[in-house]
Every structure is written in C-alpha cells, then in structure tokens.
Enzyme design. Sequence first.
Site, PDB file in Angstrom:
ATOM      1  N   CYS A 100      -1.187  -1.448  -3.710  1.00  0.00           N
ATOM      2  CA  CYS A 100      -0.687  -2.746  -4.162  1.00  0.00           C
ATOM      3  C   CYS A 100       0.825  -2.674  -4.391  1.00  0.00           C
ATOM      4  O   CYS A 100       1.555  -3.600  -4.072  1.00  0.00           O
ATOM      5  CB  CYS A 100      -1.421  -3.149  -5.432  1.00  0.00           C
ATOM      6  SG  CYS A 100      -0.923  -4.759  -6.034  1.00  0.00           S
ATOM      7  N   CYS A 200      -5.400  -3.744  -9.860  1.00  0.00           N
ATOM      8  CA  CYS A 200      -4.083  -4.343  -9.805  1.00  0.00           C
ATOM      9  C   CYS A 200      -4.023  -5.763 -10.367  1.00  0.00           C
ATOM     10  O   CYS A 200      -3.567  -5.983 -11.442  1.00  0.00           O
ATOM     11  CB  CYS A 200      -3.651  -4.293  -8.357  1.00  0.00           C
ATOM     12  SG  CYS A 200      -1.929  -4.516  -8.161  1.00  0.00           S
TER      13      CYS A 200
END
Length: 395
Positions: A100, A200
């Site tokens: 991410c 995330c």
Amino acid sequence: MKRVIVGLSGGVDSSVAAYLLKEQGYEVIGLFMKNWHDDSVTISDECPWLDDSNDAMLVADKLGIPFQTVDLSEQYKERIVDYMFDEYQKGRTPNPDVLCNREIKFDVFMKIALDLGADYVATGHYCRKGTLQKDGEEIYQLLAGVDGNKDQSYFLCQLSQEQLSKALFPIGELTKPQVREIATKLDLVTAEKKDSQGLCFIGKVRLPEFLQQKLKPKEGVIVEIPQAIDVYKQETPEFNSEEEKLQYLSRKIEYSITDGKVVGKHQGAHYFTKGQRKGLAVGGTAEPLFVIDTNVDDNIIYTGQGKSHPGLLKKALFVNNDELHWIREDLALNVDETMKVKARIRYRQPLQEAILHKVDGGLYVEFEAAQSAITEGQFVAWYLNDELVGSGVIS
C-alpha cells in the site's frame, strides 16, 4: 513557500504530522484517501472510512488547512486487493501494508499531490529521512523512527530513491506519547483515538471473510507432524560451495500426509499462514499447534506442537532477483559479494544478525540464529545500523 500534501488518515499520527509541518512554515494541504467502499466485508455496521474522513476533516478545520478527499478505491482494488487474493491463492502470505505504501501512498497518491503542485508528500509514519552526498549526488536514506516501540521503517521498505526524495516524515523524531501529548494540547479530535488495525485502509476487515469472497472454502485435513520424523534428523551434508550450503539451509521441506497423523479439518489451506496458531480448532495436544506449512494444491495444512518445533525454524531464506529491492542502490551487492546486516522478517520483530550473499539468481539472507516461521510472500528488510537499505519478497 514549499507546498506539502499530507495524507490525513483520520488518525492521531497524521494529524500531528500536519500540525508540525504548518509550524515549520510549509503550506499544508490535507488529503484523505478513500480506498474502499465494499461495506459487505467490514466486521460491523460501523463504517470506518466515513468516521475517519470526518475526523480528518475536523482536524484540517482545526489546523486551518484546506482539505479534500480523493477516491483511490479503483487503484486500491487493482493493486492491493487483487494482489492479495492472487498471493493467497498461490499459498503465499502477502503484506498489504508494505504494498500500500509502495503502490498507493507513494505512487498513485503522490502523483495526485504533485499534480496539485506539491513539493512533498508527508505521512504520519514513525521513521526518518536522511540525506547524504556521494560522488556529487544526493542520496536519500530511510532511517528508523526514534520510538523503538513504534518504528515503522519496515512498512516503507519498498520505497525508491525517487519516492523518498519527495517524502517527509514529520513525526519520526517523536515517540507516540509525545505525539498524543501534542494532539491533546491542540485539542484535536483524534488525540485519544486508538491506533488503526486491519488492512492499510480497508478498516476492520476479518481476513478469512474477506478472502472468502474470492477463494471458495473447501474442506481439507490438518496433519500433525511429530518432531521426531527422519527429515529433521538428517545429518547436514558436506557442501562443495557456500551457495550449496545456503540452498540447503533455505530449502523448503516437502511434507506428505503419511509423515504425521490427521488431527482435524479446515475450510481451505489458503486461509492459513505459517506460524499461525489461532483458528485451527484442534484441542487436546500437550503444546499448542502451529502451522508449519500449507499445501494449497492438495489443500492440506501441516502443523507441529510448540514454538520450537523444528518445522518452524530455518536459518536462511532466498529472494529472487525480480523481487529484490535496494533503497540504497549505491550499496547493491554484485554476484559473490556479501554484507553483514541486521534483518527482520516481519514488522516489530527485533533486528536479527544476518549476512547477505548475492548469487546469480538472487540473494540469500543467512541468519545467525534460526528464525521462526519464515513465510513466503512476506518481506525481509535489512539494515545497516538504523538505516533500512534494502528489502525483498521471501521466495
């Protein structure tokens, strides 16, 4: 005046990061990334990203900085979610947070920020950036955060020189308690907010349920491998070369169902990961069972009793060339070169003494002490002192 775009996540760390940058005289703009809107897999009715974007907006308002939301859910699905499914299907265990940062925050998001005329992108990560001059060129360093408890350099282990050159980490010099203290003084709505858990930005997602959307449950068996099987008792062979030794140390032991006994059933080997203890639902063993291997082709989970089961421990791992990454390109090893480093194979693991060996096909990481649950698909990162210099995917 330099313009910085801060990724405001609705948490305390990025809130304080934005405040510090403003204090340092930057023109600061807050941007909230919306990465997910499939509410069918969040755990409860609470919609985390709505609360978070709301908190981010209140913080921006309080700090008197402009704020907007960008919807990156399409890119997130493509680059993170699909990658996760794909890795789990192969029987590997991905690390979405590392990806991410590389693919979303410091790529897609960074491009948006630069299009908005930003000089830098800042995040609330606990790490620091260093600069040094070498042969007349500026080289950027990724350094551990000052708070040993919260150092997050590992999550940024895939960043490039280009990405680092445009990054700022304002809270890297602070500890978490100091950050909370600043937020409390400023009366920010995020001051007392718990640290976010979960992927995330997906919010509170239960991984198995999330994976079940794509990876259909299929029943298979759980096999317990005793510590005393022959494969663990082999004498270490004689090696003709260092590389042969490393190959041997990092080899994957192939188990078969006849090596142990069937002790239970599971709903899909691809939902399990090496070193996992929870979710096996097998009782009655003297010590808890740990997953020592999964075979997604035959849909079998191999387990062993106790933390020190030989099936969990290994002294070396291998990274393929195409999954090898140097933040410090100037320090990259050539074939046959070695480097003494400290390395970790997961976030929060204390750094381990290790030696890197570069070979034709990739890089071996040989540890001084045997490591538990070296897991394919996860990232290994190596450091010189407190500088993260490179990383790779465990193959």
